[in-house]
Write a protein that holds these residues in place. Structure first.
Motif, PDB file in Angstrom:
ATOM      1  N   ASN A  91       0.820  -1.214   0.000  1.00 17.51           N
ATOM      2  CA  ASN A  91       0.000   0.000   0.000  1.00 17.51           C
ATOM      3  C   ASN A  91       0.853   1.262   0.000  1.00 17.51           C
ATOM      4  O   ASN A  91       0.539   2.210  -0.706  1.00 17.51           O
ATOM      5  N   SER A  92       1.904   1.290   0.795  1.00 13.76           N
ATOM      6  CA  SER A  92       2.748   2.491   0.813  1.00 13.76           C
ATOM      7  C   SER A  92       4.202   2.118   1.108  1.00 13.76           C
ATOM      8  O   SER A  92       4.490   1.094   1.731  1.00 13.76           O
ATOM      9  N   LEU A  93       5.094   2.985   0.661  1.00  9.77           N
ATOM     10  CA  LEU A  93       6.529   2.814   0.869  1.00  9.77           C
ATOM     11  C   LEU A  93       7.037   4.055   1.578  1.00  9.77           C
ATOM     12  O   LEU A  93       6.836   5.181   1.109  1.00  9.77           O
ATOM     13  N   GLU A  94       7.660   3.870   2.747  1.00 13.35           N
ATOM     14  CA  GLU A  94       8.171   5.002   3.533  1.00 13.35           C
ATOM     15  C   GLU A  94       9.672   4.865   3.729  1.00 13.35           C
ATOM     16  O   GLU A  94      10.201   3.759   3.845  1.00 13.35           O
ATOM     17  N   PHE A  95      10.352   5.993   3.775  1.00 11.23           N
ATOM     18  CA  PHE A  95      11.779   6.023   4.071  1.00 11.23           C
ATOM     19  C   PHE A  95      11.946   6.485   5.506  1.00 11.23           C
ATOM     20  O   PHE A  95      11.341   7.469   5.915  1.00 11.23           O
ATOM     21  N   ASP A  96      12.740   5.784   6.288  1.00  6.02           N
ATOM     22  CA  ASP A  96      12.903   6.110   7.704  1.00  6.02           C
ATOM     23  C   ASP A  96      14.376   6.026   8.092  1.00  6.02           C
ATOM     24  O   ASP A  96      14.918   4.943   8.303  1.00  6.02           O
ATOM     25  N   ASP A  97      15.030   7.195   8.186  1.00  8.09           N
ATOM     26  CA  ASP A  97      16.444   7.233   8.578  1.00  8.09           C
ATOM     27  C   ASP A  97      16.631   6.952  10.068  1.00  8.09           C
ATOM     28  O   ASP A  97      17.749   6.706  10.517  1.00  8.09           O
ATOM     29  N   LYS A  98      15.545   6.975  10.854  1.00  3.97           N
ATOM     30  CA  LYS A  98      15.653   6.650  12.280  1.00  3.97           C
ATOM     31  C   LYS A  98      15.964   5.164  12.472  1.00  3.97           C
ATOM     32  O   LYS A  98      16.644   4.784  13.409  1.00  3.97           O
ATOM     33  N   ILE A  99      15.438   4.331  11.614  1.00  2.12           N
ATOM     34  CA  ILE A  99      15.697   2.889  11.692  1.00  2.12           C
ATOM     35  C   ILE A  99      17.125   2.594  11.261  1.00  2.12           C
ATOM     36  O   ILE A  99      17.876   1.930  11.958  1.00  2.12           O
ATOM     37  N   ALA A 100      17.478   3.093  10.085  1.00  2.00           N
ATOM     38  CA  ALA A 100      18.825   2.918   9.524  1.00  2.00           C
ATOM     39  C   ALA A 100      18.940   3.880   8.344  1.00  2.00           C
ATOM     40  O   ALA A 100      17.932   4.271   7.756  1.00  2.00           O
ATOM     41  N   PRO A 101      20.169   4.278   8.002  1.00  3.56           N
ATOM     42  CA  PRO A 101      20.321   5.161   6.841  1.00  3.56           C
ATOM     43  C   PRO A 101      19.765   4.486   5.588  1.00  3.56           C
ATOM     44  O   PRO A 101      20.025   3.313   5.331  1.00  3.56           O
ATOM     45  N   ASP A 102      18.964   5.212   4.861  1.00  5.80           N
ATOM     46  CA  ASP A 102      18.330   4.721   3.631  1.00  5.80           C
ATOM     47  C   ASP A 102      17.408   3.529   3.867  1.00  5.80           C
ATOM     48  O   ASP A 102      17.200   2.710   2.968  1.00  5.80           O
ATOM     49  N   ALA A 103      16.830   3.410   5.056  1.00 11.70           N
ATOM     50  CA  ALA A 103      15.905   2.305   5.343  1.00 11.70           C
ATOM     51  C   ALA A 103      14.575   2.567   4.639  1.00 11.70           C
ATOM     52  O   ALA A 103      14.092   3.688   4.585  1.00 11.70           O
ATOM     53  N   GLN A 104      13.998   1.502   4.125  1.00 15.84           N
ATOM     54  CA  GLN A 104      12.695   1.586   3.467  1.00 15.84           C
ATOM     55  C   GLN A 104      11.723   0.666   4.192  1.00 15.84           C
ATOM     56  O   GLN A 104      12.077  -0.457   4.527  1.00 15.84           O
TER      57      GLN A 104
END
Length: 87
Positions: free
Chosen positions: A55-68
């Protein structure tokens, strides 16, 4: 020279081993070069996991650099296996 006028040549104890060693060395080198391309061809291809639905793709640098993160009704395929999850 001996009394008959001919020269006597003494053979070395290694005289017959050098050609045998050379023969084995040549066979070893030829075998090594003939096997190397065969080994390169037998490597397994890279297997990929295919994301078929989300449904959606999010980028989250809090998890890891360049994490999707893929969220909502996610489906993955690998060969004949299907895996589904919500995020």
């Amino acid at each position: 020279m001996n009394s008959q006028g001919s020269v006597k040549v003494q053979s070395s104890k290694f005289g017959k081993r050098i050609p045998t060693f050379t023969l084995f060395a040549v066979i070893f080198v030829l075998t090594a070069f003939s096997v190397a391309p065969t080994l390169a061809q037998t490597t397994t291809p890279i297997k990929k996991i295919e994301v078929t639905r989300y449904n959606s793709l999010e980028f989250d640098d809090k998890i890891a650099p360049d994490a999707q993160r893929i969220i909502g009704d996610v489906e993955f395929r690998h060969d004949d296996i299907i895996m589904t999850c919500d995020s």
